[in-house]
Write a protein that holds these residues in place. Structure first.
Motif, short mmCIF file in Angstrom:
data_model
loop_
_atom_site.label_atom_id
_atom_site.label_comp_id
_atom_site.label_asym_id
_atom_site.label_seq_id
_atom_site.Cartn_x
_atom_site.Cartn_y
_atom_site.Cartn_z
N VAL A 190 -9.22 13.38 6.72
CA VAL A 190 -9.85 12.19 7.30
C VAL A 190 -8.87 11.40 8.15
O VAL A 190 -9.20 10.96 9.25
CB VAL A 190 -10.44 11.30 6.18
CG1 VAL A 190 -11.03 10.02 6.78
CG2 VAL A 190 -11.50 12.06 5.40
N PHE A 191 -7.65 11.19 7.63
CA PHE A 191 -6.65 10.37 8.33
C PHE A 191 -5.53 11.26 8.87
O PHE A 191 -4.61 11.62 8.14
CB PHE A 191 -6.04 9.34 7.37
CG PHE A 191 -7.04 8.48 6.67
CD1 PHE A 191 -7.99 7.76 7.39
CD2 PHE A 191 -7.05 8.38 5.29
CE1 PHE A 191 -8.91 6.96 6.75
CE2 PHE A 191 -7.97 7.58 4.63
CZ PHE A 191 -8.91 6.88 5.36
N PRO A 192 -5.56 11.63 10.14
CA PRO A 192 -4.48 12.45 10.69
C PRO A 192 -3.16 11.69 10.79
O PRO A 192 -2.09 12.26 10.71
CB PRO A 192 -5.00 12.82 12.09
CG PRO A 192 -5.98 11.74 12.42
CD PRO A 192 -6.61 11.33 11.13
N ASP A 193 -3.24 10.38 10.95
CA ASP A 193 -2.04 9.55 11.07
C ASP A 193 -2.47 8.10 10.92
O ASP A 193 -3.65 7.78 10.98
CB ASP A 193 -1.37 9.77 12.43
CG ASP A 193 0.05 9.23 12.47
OD1 ASP A 193 0.53 8.78 11.40
OD2 ASP A 193 0.67 9.24 13.54
N GLY A 194 -1.50 7.22 10.72
CA GLY A 194 -1.85 5.81 10.70
C GLY A 194 -1.33 5.06 9.50
O GLY A 194 -0.44 5.50 8.77
N VAL A 195 -1.90 3.87 9.30
CA VAL A 195 -1.42 2.92 8.30
C VAL A 195 -1.56 3.46 6.89
O VAL A 195 -0.75 3.17 6.01
CB VAL A 195 -2.20 1.58 8.44
CG1 VAL A 195 -1.71 0.57 7.40
CG2 VAL A 195 -2.03 1.03 9.83
N THR A 254 9.10 2.64 -9.57
CA THR A 254 8.17 3.77 -9.56
C THR A 254 8.89 5.04 -9.14
O THR A 254 8.68 6.12 -9.72
CB THR A 254 7.00 3.49 -8.61
OG1 THR A 254 6.37 2.26 -8.99
CG2 THR A 254 5.97 4.61 -8.66
N VAL A 255 9.74 4.92 -8.11
CA VAL A 255 10.50 6.09 -7.64
C VAL A 255 11.40 6.62 -8.74
O VAL A 255 11.45 7.84 -8.99
CB VAL A 255 11.34 5.71 -6.40
CG1 VAL A 255 12.23 6.88 -5.99
CG2 VAL A 255 10.43 5.31 -5.25
N LEU A 256 12.11 5.74 -9.42
CA LEU A 256 13.03 6.17 -10.47
C LEU A 256 12.28 6.80 -11.64
O LEU A 256 12.77 7.76 -12.25
CB LEU A 256 13.86 4.98 -10.94
CG LEU A 256 14.83 4.40 -9.90
CD1 LEU A 256 15.53 3.17 -10.44
CD2 LEU A 256 15.84 5.44 -9.46
N CYS A 316 1.09 4.78 1.69
CA CYS A 316 1.40 5.75 0.64
C CYS A 316 2.90 5.87 0.40
O CYS A 316 3.35 6.17 -0.70
CB CYS A 316 0.84 7.12 1.00
SG CYS A 316 -0.96 7.21 0.91
N CYS A 317 3.69 5.64 1.47
CA CYS A 317 5.14 5.82 1.38
C CYS A 317 5.87 4.59 0.84
O CYS A 317 7.03 4.68 0.48
CB CYS A 317 5.71 6.18 2.75
SG CYS A 317 5.14 7.77 3.38
#
Length: 396
Positions: free
Chosen positions: A64-69, A81-83, A74-75
């Motif tokens: 649905v979302f090829p690119d964008g906000v 959370t990462v740890l 998500c990043c």
């Protein structure tokens, strides 16, 4: 004319969403069941991507979302959370590639805080608000990490440009150095495009001197000078480095001499890249003379260093005795007719060099053709004497 007074005194028509926004919010709430998206305008698509749930299945969102906000959202993850995620997958992470590091956003200061900071600025070169990530809290957990590719820069800074976005602070460097020392499994460390200068280079090297597994060090595209090069020379005498890349720095003759001194005793390095520095003949001759005693280096790159025929004379003397070196890069230097003669004479007695880059060196074309033919002859001889290697190259 009638007038209604709301019980909530701050209420006004401005707080009521428009009908179009209410409709879009309805789409957001039911997006997975009814993904209405392509029919929307650009601003409406942004509205959807800014509000739709990040828990959408990957195979669904990717179509649905090829690119964008949405993907940017998500990043953006909290460090905790990462740890927590790293703890679960630490045994499987062997390569970490960080393409940019964003410094924390500075909070606006009050007038009193601004005056206080001005008073302490002279004694504090590093502003704590502009430090980047402390890698000690991450690398300690990655017990099988083998490669770390790192750059301190911002890809798109716009009008908010500051030099601190493209370099590490002193505290950044110290915390990174300590993290590298604790990461005993690291084999490749690449720190480039980060305005790494002598002081920080020396600090990093200090913590890498006794590293048990480091084999590749890449400090390309920085501003390392002679002082940093001397520290790297010390590293060559103590470590087991096999590949050293110092492409595009500010290393001059004295720094090159320090590296050459270490190179004459080193028994592990196979590739040295010093292209686009400032060695001049002082440094170029020192490197070539060091290879009279070195029997392990296979690849030497000295392109764009301002060396002349004087360096080629030292190189020629070395090639007459060194049968280990396989590739040489002398491109973008002014070697001239004398340098061409010396290199042709040396290559007529050498059988090991199978690559020789002498583009843009002011050597006449006829002599370039002769030298290239000698290099090709060495390649052919190598293939004939090593048919297994020839078959491998053909397969690749």
């Amino acid at each position: 004319m009638r007038r209604f007074i709301a019980e909530y005194l701050d209420w006004s028509l401005a707080t009521v969403s428009s009908l179009s926004n209410l409709s879009l919010q309805c789409i957001v709430n039911n997006f997975e069941e009814r993904p209405i998206y392509e029919e929307l305008t650009s601003s409406e698509k942004d509205f959807i991507q800014n509000r739709v749930s990040l828990s959408l299945p990957l195979h669904f969102a990717a179509n649905v979302f090829p690119d964008g906000v949405y993907w940017k959202r998500c990043c953006i993850t909290e460090p905790k959370t990462v740890l927590d995620m790293v703890t679960l997958c630490k045994d499987h992470i062997k390569k970490l590639n960080i393409a940019q590091l964003l410094p924390p956003v500075k909070e606006p200061q009050t007038e009193d805080e601004e005056q206080a900071s001005e008073l302490t600025l002279a004694n504090d070169d590093d502003k704590s608000g502009m430090d980047h990530f402390d890698f000690r809290i991450l690398l300690d957990k990655l017990t099988n990490l083998e490669e770390l590719h790192l750059v301190y820069k911002v890809k798109s800074c716009g009008m908010n440009f500051e030099w601190s976005m493209f370099e590490m602070t002193n505290r950044d460097c110290e915390s990174l150095a300590k993290a590298l020392k604790s990461c005993k499994t690291l084999k490749l460390f690449r720190l480039h495009l980060s305005h790494l200068e002598d002081k920080k280079c020396r600090l990093l090297v200090k913590y890498l001197l006794d590293h048990p597994s480091l084999r590749t060090l890449d400090f390309s595209h920085n501003v390392i000078g002679d002082s940093g090069a001397r520290a790297i020379g010390k590293l060559l005498t103590k470590s087991k480095l096999e590949i050293l890349n110092l492409y595009d720095n500010n290393i001059g003759g004295p720094g090159a001499k320090a590296i050459a001194h270490a190179l004459s005793k080193n028994t592990t390095l196979v590739s040295l890249n010093l292209c686009l520095n400032r060695l001049k003949d002082e440094g170029g001759q020192a490197i070539c003379k060091a290879l009279l005693n070195n029997k392990t280096l296979l690849h030497l790159q000295l392109g764009a260093n301002g060396v002349t025929w004087l360096t080629v004379l030292s190189l020629s003397s070395m090639l007459a005795q060194n049968n280990t070196l396989k590739s040489i890069n002398l491109s973008c230097n002014t070697l001239g007719e004398v340098g061409g003669n010396a290199l042709e004479e040396a290559m007529s007695h050498n059988t090991s060099v199978t690559e020789c880059n002498i583009h843009l060196t002011d050597i006449e074309e006829r002599r370039v053709s002769v030298i290239n033919q000698m290099v090709w002859n060495n390649q052919f001889r190598k293939q004939e004497t090593n048919p297994r290697e020839k078959n491998t190259e053909n397969a690749n």
